[in-house]
Write an enzyme that holds these catalytic residues in place. Structure first.
Site, PDB file in Angstrom:
ATOM      1  N   LEU A 232      95.243  74.103  76.368  1.00  0.00           N
ATOM      2  CA  LEU A 232      96.187  74.690  77.190  1.00  0.00           C
ATOM      3  C   LEU A 232      97.620  74.424  76.626  1.00  0.00           C
ATOM      4  O   LEU A 232      98.714  74.814  77.176  1.00  0.00           O
ATOM      5  CB  LEU A 232      96.082  74.807  78.550  1.00  0.00           C
ATOM      6  CG  LEU A 232      96.034  73.413  79.249  1.00  0.00           C
ATOM      7  CD1 LEU A 232      96.572  73.504  80.617  1.00  0.00           C
ATOM      8  CD2 LEU A 232      94.678  72.519  79.152  1.00  0.00           C
ATOM      9  N   TYR A 233      97.597  73.187  75.931  1.00  0.00           N
ATOM     10  CA  TYR A 233      98.760  72.686  75.473  1.00  0.00           C
ATOM     11  C   TYR A 233      99.789  73.481  74.518  1.00  0.00           C
ATOM     12  O   TYR A 233      99.481  72.792  73.255  1.00  0.00           O
ATOM     13  CB  TYR A 233      98.751  71.294  75.167  1.00  0.00           C
ATOM     14  CG  TYR A 233      98.506  70.326  76.250  1.00  0.00           C
ATOM     15  CD1 TYR A 233      98.557  70.613  77.619  1.00  0.00           C
ATOM     16  CD2 TYR A 233      97.903  69.044  76.280  1.00  0.00           C
ATOM     17  CE1 TYR A 233      98.216  69.885  78.717  1.00  0.00           C
ATOM     18  CE2 TYR A 233      97.572  68.253  77.202  1.00  0.00           C
ATOM     19  CZ  TYR A 233      97.725  68.561  78.300  1.00  0.00           C
ATOM     20  OH  TYR A 233      97.413  67.732  79.580  1.00  0.00           O
ATOM     21  N   GLY A 234      99.976  74.674  74.647  1.00  0.00           N
ATOM     22  CA  GLY A 234     100.609  75.241  73.652  1.00  0.00           C
ATOM     23  C   GLY A 234     100.174  76.846  73.845  1.00  0.00           C
ATOM     24  O   GLY A 234      99.734  77.426  74.822  1.00  0.00           O
TER      25      GLY A 234
ATOM     26  N   THR B  75     103.253  70.010  71.542  1.00  0.00           N
ATOM     27  CA  THR B  75     103.032  71.040  71.453  1.00  0.00           C
ATOM     28  C   THR B  75     103.163  72.094  72.412  1.00  0.00           C
ATOM     29  O   THR B  75     103.619  73.458  72.375  1.00  0.00           O
ATOM     30  CB  THR B  75     101.480  71.612  70.983  1.00  0.00           C
ATOM     31  OG1 THR B  75     100.468  71.062  71.841  1.00  0.00           O
ATOM     32  CG2 THR B  75     101.321  71.106  69.677  1.00  0.00           C
TER      33      THR B  75
ATOM     34  N   LYS C 225      91.351  69.070  77.218  1.00  0.00           N
ATOM     35  CA  LYS C 225      91.300  69.958  78.250  1.00  0.00           C
ATOM     36  C   LYS C 225      91.235  71.216  78.200  1.00  0.00           C
ATOM     37  O   LYS C 225      91.960  72.038  77.034  1.00  0.00           O
ATOM     38  CB  LYS C 225      92.660  69.913  79.318  1.00  0.00           C
ATOM     39  CG  LYS C 225      92.836  68.435  79.924  1.00  0.00           C
ATOM     40  CD  LYS C 225      94.036  68.576  81.048  1.00  0.00           C
ATOM     41  CE  LYS C 225      94.542  67.193  81.084  1.00  0.00           C
ATOM     42  NZ  LYS C 225      95.218  66.379  80.091  1.00  0.00           N
TER      43      LYS C 225
END
Length: 330
Positions: A51-53, A20, A82
């Site tokens: 936060l991944y995206g 992502t 995370k």
């Protein structure tokens, strides 16, 4: 076999970042197939991020979709997420309010489809005592909304401080053949002392150790690595020397460089005073996931060869650009 929050997760986990967090992420269909392949190949520990995206599309949204389609897999997976950033930014927020917002958002997006086994702040907030951050996360553990607490990119000192507040279930840090800092800066030692497993992210050096990148021009234009210190043209050829050495050993062993890289981490896990270490390679295709989950077994001669390679090689360039290195806890 590594255990996390009382559950066996195998020896290799799966990193979800690439599904992502990129300019051109894989399709939903490909991502769901990748997740299914990871579990099929024994990766029971999944590591994602708020936060991944974007706020509208990150690991949590993809996970919701996966466990909606495969509800029977929810209990098979140990999930770590995370968070701890100000939404829409890379500004760390380890305050009690910031932590609560982040965990609540993660739980909201998962929508009960999957429990949150572990939560970790992506970076230590240098403006907030880590004790305060851990206390806030611990409230969710005590309330039964969270399985345990993990730490990310922390110093040995911070691990000790955090562990005095609440049991730490895992520590996620970078570890690979070209990022061995934790073996020398006390992080691995304190984790062994406190019986905390290490989650090793980027075990393939962000793809560099796969041998697929032969020149700076081979790095995809939409890859962050294109702008990172260790991949720059002025140091690329020097750092490629390590890959060539690993390729030579892989050729002798009849395997891929990636299988050597992951096999090395598994060979040092729980040995010579080190804690258990769980590598979490990330991949977006079923073929690559299958390769990553079949590491080669390294004998004493192989390990001695790798030791000599590491002793004679000095990586050039920081792990992150200056602005990101400033967020690393030292």
């Amino acid at each position: 076999m590594v255990q996390l929050v009382g559950k066996e997760v195998g020896n290799i986990g799966y990193g979800l970042m690439g599904l992502t967090w990129r300019k051109n992420p894989p399709s939903q269909d490909q991502s769901l197939k990748a997740l299914k392949a990871a579990l099929t190949h024994g990766c029971r520990f999944w590591n994602g991020g708020e936060l991944y995206g974007t706020a509208e599309r990150n690991s949590l949204h993809l996970l919701n979709e996966y466990f909606t389609k495969y509800p029977e897999d929810a209990e098979k997976v140990v999930l770590s997420i995370k968070g701890g950033l100000v939404p829409g930014t890379f500004r760390v927020d380890g305050s009690k309010e910031g932590v609560r917002r982040s965990i609540d958002e993660c739980l909201s997006v998962l929508d009960g489809k999957k429990t949150l086994d572990l939560f970790e702040c992506a970076r230590v907030d240098k403006n907030v005592p880590i004790e305060e951050t851990i206390e806030a996360i611990a409230e969710y553990v005590k309330a039964g909304k969270l399985g345990g607490i993990s730490l990310s990119e922390v110093s040995a000192k911070s691990i000790r401080r955090a562990a005095k507040v609440h049991k730490i279930a895992a520590v996620e840090v970078e570890l690979s053949l070209w990022s061995t800092e934790i073996l020398e800066n006390g992080v691995a030692q304190v984790c062994a002392e406190l019986d905390i497993p290490i989650i090793a992210y980027s075990p393939l050096g962000r793809g560099f150790l796969t041998g697929q990148i032969k020149s700076y021009d081979d790095i995809p234009d939409d890859s962050e690595s294109k702008h990172w210190p260790r991949f720059q043209p002025d140091v690329f050829d020097n750092n490629l020397k390590l890959v060539k050495e690993v390729e030579e050993l892989a050729s002798k062993k009849g395997c891929t460089p990636a299988q050597i890289a992951i096999g090395w981490i598994l060979s040092i896990s729980g040995k010579n005073g080190l804690p258990k270490i769980l590598p979490i390679p990330g991949a977006t295709t079923e073929e690559r996931i299958a390769e990553n989950t079949k590491p080669v077994s390294l004998n004493e001669e192989d390990l001695a060869t790798i030791d000599k390679i590491l002793e004679s090689f000095t990586v050039q360039g920081d792990r992150y650009p200056p602005h990101a290195m400033a967020l690393v806890d030292e």
